[in-house]
Design an enzyme around this catalytic site. Structure first.
Site, PDB file in Angstrom:
ATOM      1  N   GLU A 211       0.830  -1.206   0.000  1.00  0.00           N
ATOM      2  CA  GLU A 211       0.000   0.000   0.000  1.00  0.00           C
ATOM      3  C   GLU A 211       0.865   1.257   0.000  1.00  0.00           C
ATOM      4  O   GLU A 211       1.588   1.512   0.965  1.00  0.00           O
ATOM      5  CB  GLU A 211      -0.926   0.044   1.214  1.00  0.00           C
TER       6      GLU A 211
ATOM      7  N   GLU B 258     -11.987   2.813   5.427  1.00  0.00           N
ATOM      8  CA  GLU B 258     -10.922   3.240   6.338  1.00  0.00           C
ATOM      9  C   GLU B 258     -10.988   4.751   6.467  1.00  0.00           C
ATOM     10  O   GLU B 258     -10.211   5.481   5.850  1.00  0.00           O
ATOM     11  CB  GLU B 258      -9.551   2.792   5.827  1.00  0.00           C
TER      12      GLU B 258
END
Length: 340
Positions: A176, A275
């Site tokens: 990520e 998120e």
């Protein structure tokens, strides 16, 4: 085109509840079919797995530990890979180092492999197929450009090792990029282009890209082009509004109805992780202590580090109230059928 599938990131959502078991129950009651947990290591994996089953949730993503966690002795691990006593500890020294993953950090290869072993044990116990392999930060005092080459060599070495370990357990590792303009100025991996180039060099099919639209927008923009270019190697998506990192329907730069349609049109079939910092319908006003909480998350402290803060310091945004955007999506597009 099948509707998108959403997972609740319980390191962010339901901060009004204490502990992951309570958050799992809340996520299940709110209609989620899946959940993800940044750092699950403050809870025994068996307790988390039981809470997830009782809530009717799948765990679809966890992170590798942020620093040097203690790994259980092999003689305490059963043949199925589950430990009788998995009690990881993040030392005060590691917290002071401000570590946020170890994958690319020179001199920390052994600690990365220990953390990977711990993550695999948790993933197997939780039935979780994906692990975010955190790259970590440029060492303090070092010039990013000067150490970039060395850190990439370390990262490639660790990723090749991780790919072999994960393949043995039929697991997928994710990379990520995290933005270095707002969230974590020292993070090594910060653009999708950098991450994709590293994945190409490693050349392992069980390593994929984790696409957090919040980070990608801040670093590069061009989301339509980047989604279309990189989606074939994406194994997980995460969403939050920019720049406030609130719900997708909160004020900001991103047009999420368009982005959700884009993901559908491009055939994305994985989960979309929520998120974000819940604000609820009334919005969220941060007091000084709550700013401390927010910044601790941005600095990469473990969930257990900030979960120990007094409840009065936690954000008061109501997660369920703020899920109106998701309920509207479900009403418009329906929910995925079992097995999709």
């Amino acid at each position: 085109m099948a509707p998108l599938r959403f997972s609740a990131n319980l390191s962010w959502l339901f901060p009004e509840l204490s502990g992951f078991p309570a958050r799992l129950r809340a996520a299940g009651s709110s209609g989620f079919e899946a959940a993800e947990i940044g750092w699950a290591y403050a809870e025994p994996p068996e307790a988390l797995a039981r809470a997830a089953r009782e809530a009717g949730l799948r765990i679809v993503l966890i992170n590798t530990p942020p620093g040097a966690w203690h790994v259980p002795d092999r003689d305490r691990v059963g043949q199925c890979g589950r430990s009788r006593e998995l009690r990881p500890i993040l030392s005060a020294g590691d917290r002071e180092k401000g570590e946020n993953g170890l994958g690319a950090v020179p001199g920390r290869q052994a600690a990365f492999r220990e953390g990977l072993e711990q993550a695999v044990l948790y993933a197997k116990a939780l039935g979780c197929s994906r692990i975010h392999l955190m790259a970590g930060r440029v060492p303090k005092g070092a010039d990013r450009a000067a150490v970039r080459g060395e850190m990439e060599i370390v990262f490639l070495e660790n990723l090749r090792h991780a790919a072999e370990v994960l393949a043995q357990e039929n697991l997928v590792g994710l990379l990520e990029p995290i933005n270095t303009r707002i969230t974590d100025p020292g993070y090594f991996l910060d653009t999708p282009q950098q991450a994709a180039a590293i994945l190409q060099k490693v050349g392992r099919p069980n390593l994929q890209l984790q696409m957090d639209l919040f980070h990608w927008q801040i670093m590069d923009g061009n989301l339509t082009g980047n989604v279309r270019e990189f989606l074939p190697i994406v194994g997980h998506v995460q969403v939050a509004q920019v720049p406030g990192r609130g719900e997708p329907d909160s004020p900001g730069e991103l047009n999420f109805p368009y982005l959700f349609q884009l993901l559908e049109d491009e055939g994305y079939r994985g989960f979309v992780g929520c998120e974000y910092q819940p604000r609820g319908e009334g919005g969220l006003s941060l007091a000084p202590g709550q700013v401390l909480w927010r910044d601790s998350v941005r600095q990469g402290l473990s969930s257990s580090a900030w979960a120990e803060m007094p409840r009065a310091l936690l954000p008061s945004g109501n997660t369920v109230e703020g899920l109106s955007w998701l309920r509207a999506y479900w009403e418009l597009r329906g929910r995925p059928q079992a097995g999709q």
